[in-house]
Design an enzyme around this catalytic site. Sequence first.
Site, PDB file in Angstrom:
ATOM      1  N   SER A  97       0.827  -1.198   0.000  1.00 57.54           N
ATOM      2  CA  SER A  97       0.000   0.000   0.000  1.00 57.54           C
ATOM      3  C   SER A  97       0.866   1.254   0.000  1.00 57.54           C
ATOM      4  O   SER A  97       1.677   1.457  -0.908  1.00 57.54           O
ATOM      5  CB  SER A  97      -0.969  -0.037   1.186  1.00 57.54           C
ATOM      6  OG  SER A  97      -1.969   0.944   1.065  1.00 57.54           O
ATOM      7  N   ASP A 214     -10.911  -4.086  -2.938  1.00 58.90           N
ATOM      8  CA  ASP A 214     -10.274  -2.970  -2.247  1.00 58.90           C
ATOM      9  C   ASP A 214     -11.224  -1.781  -2.142  1.00 58.90           C
ATOM     10  O   ASP A 214     -11.702  -1.272  -3.152  1.00 58.90           O
ATOM     11  CB  ASP A 214      -9.010  -2.549  -3.008  1.00 58.90           C
ATOM     12  CG  ASP A 214      -8.062  -1.714  -2.154  1.00 58.90           C
ATOM     13  OD1 ASP A 214      -8.542  -0.978  -1.267  1.00 58.90           O
ATOM     14  OD2 ASP A 214      -6.839  -1.798  -2.377  1.00 58.90           O
ATOM     15  N   HIS A 270      -8.428  -4.962   0.721  1.00 57.70           N
ATOM     16  CA  HIS A 270      -7.150  -4.267   0.731  1.00 57.70           C
ATOM     17  C   HIS A 270      -6.095  -5.032   1.540  1.00 57.70           C
ATOM     18  O   HIS A 270      -6.281  -5.309   2.729  1.00 57.70           O
ATOM     19  CB  HIS A 270      -7.341  -2.874   1.338  1.00 57.70           C
ATOM     20  CG  HIS A 270      -6.144  -1.994   1.264  1.00 57.70           C
ATOM     21  ND1 HIS A 270      -5.681  -1.461   0.089  1.00 57.70           N
ATOM     22  CD2 HIS A 270      -5.300  -1.545   2.229  1.00 57.70           C
ATOM     23  CE1 HIS A 270      -4.617  -0.717   0.321  1.00 57.70           C
ATOM     24  NE2 HIS A 270      -4.358  -0.764   1.614  1.00 57.70           N
TER      25      HIS A 270
END
Length: 339
Positions: A97, A214, A270
Amino acid sequence: MNFMLIFIVILTLQSINTYSLPFVVFHGISDKCSNEGVSYFTELLSNWSGSTGYCIEIGNGAWDSWFMPFTKQVDIACDKVKEIDELSEGYHIIGLSQGNMVGRGLVELCSDGPPVKNLISLAGPHAGIASVPFCGSGLLCILADSLLKLAIYSNFVQQHLAPAGYIKIPTDIADYRKGCKFLPVVNNEVHGNSTFKKRFASLENLVLIMFEKDQILVPKQTSWFGYYPDGSWSTVLPANETKLYTEDWIGLKILDEAGKVKFLNVSGNHLEISTSEMKNNILPYLVDNASTTMTTSRSCDVWPSSVRNFNDKLNGVGEEILQLHTHVESVSLRSWTFW
């Protein structure tokens, strides 16, 4: 006949023992290297690939992931990779991320650093995000959320809040390019830097992994360099229709046309990834040839009880799923007014 058999055996042993370059991991926001999800992820990939894996911490981890600007984070990371002798001949980066912003910075901005061979990105906000991480409760979160509600592109917020460095509001492009201090730099959006482009285009592989469910990255296609067109929220352009690609600001088109960009997707939320997805999408880019991958990889059906118990503890059910982030929500900026 015997000589030929010996020759084949020697070649086979050489391929099995092929040296794999070390790799480094950069975690996401609110996380730290010592958290068991990140440390276990690093350990698994190191064991499978036979290479040394490092999770490089910047500052104190969670706090600095929110409040240290990326220019400083990258400077610290650059110094740290230069100090690790084992990386001197080259290494791979795995970004989780927000950690991809540090990874991108190392590739493009770290002068005289060891060469980065493969950049493996999990849920990276490469084209920006049109949402802000909403931290929740607690002193750190109250401070972060308060800063985000100020003018995101002001000097104060840019210098004191890391996520502001990659927030890109499609209906506020002029202020973004003028005020945002990090993403426009590494994406060569304002002052095209040929050195940054050359360094990025020198990657051997760019592995872009998007998570289908996500809801943290808005839009999720930013993991593949896809984004909203300037001035509009109406649609999301695929990477090859963005100006970054068509005008080739950073060398993404060069890499893609050379077959070096891997657009991959996994099924989870995510940073929620299974061990089999790790093996299929990450492991091949940590070893020097495909045969080594097959040698070091084990079937997901024969995990030892310690691994099964660890995954059970992380997830309750679904023993093959790893959660690689602490809980963070996002808030859409579509209806916000900016000044």
